[in-house]
Motif scaffolding. Sequence first.
Motif, PDB file in Angstrom:
ATOM      1  N   ARG A 119      33.839 -38.927 -22.695  1.00 46.20           N
ATOM      2  CA  ARG A 119      32.860 -37.925 -22.301  1.00 46.20           C
ATOM      3  C   ARG A 119      32.490 -38.162 -20.844  1.00 46.20           C
ATOM      4  NH1 ARG A 119      29.537 -34.543 -25.286  1.00 46.20           N
ATOM      5  NH2 ARG A 119      30.073 -35.629 -27.202  1.00 46.20           N
ATOM      6  N   PRO A 121      30.244 -38.442 -17.909  1.00 41.98           N
ATOM      7  CA  PRO A 121      28.790 -38.681 -17.862  1.00 41.98           C
ATOM      8  C   PRO A 121      28.006 -37.622 -17.077  1.00 41.98           C
ATOM      9  CG  PRO A 121      29.983 -40.362 -16.619  1.00 41.98           C
ATOM     10  CD  PRO A 121      31.002 -39.488 -17.266  1.00 41.98           C
ATOM     11  N   SER A 124      28.932 -34.035 -19.417  1.00 44.55           N
ATOM     12  CA  SER A 124      28.928 -34.214 -20.876  1.00 44.55           C
ATOM     13  C   SER A 124      30.100 -33.509 -21.557  1.00 44.55           C
ATOM     14  CB  SER A 124      27.606 -33.742 -21.490  1.00 44.55           C
ATOM     15  OG  SER A 124      26.566 -34.588 -21.065  1.00 44.55           O
TER      16      SER A 124
END
Length: 157
Positions: A119, A121, A124
């Motif tokens: 994912r 950061p 997302s």
Amino acid sequence: MSRFSKSSGRKAARFFHKPAFTKYWFIPVWLMLGFSRLLIVMISFRRLAPYLGRAVGLSAYSHLLTGDQEAQALRIAQVIRLTAHYCPWVANCFPQAITARLLLGLYHIPYSLYFGLCRDPETSEFKAHAWVTAGRIPVSGGQSFHLYTVVGCYIKS
């Protein structure tokens, strides 16, 4: 003399100083990267997966290689990395992984082809990655185990 021709001349001179393996495989690898990209675009993963190797799920495998096999895997990694920079099409991790699989199979070198997710950061959103290792040699996609969670692995021993 124009800037373009000076730059091209330097690139050509650097190319001719590359190892013989790189010079020999440059055009075939360039074509393999294009063919791999075409396969990815035209064929579903379900139909492509059986040609990647034996599916072993989420397990990570590391094969023991001889010194000669490691040296050959390094040469394959170098030519794929170099050639991918000169493709006018997308030659990201997946086409490189397929090409690495083809060359390693041709030289009978055991490999593991991984698919991973992580994912981002900042956004997302999920990011996918494919990479190939031969023993301890990262042939394509770099050392990605610390960044991505393995969601699939294909091997040839």
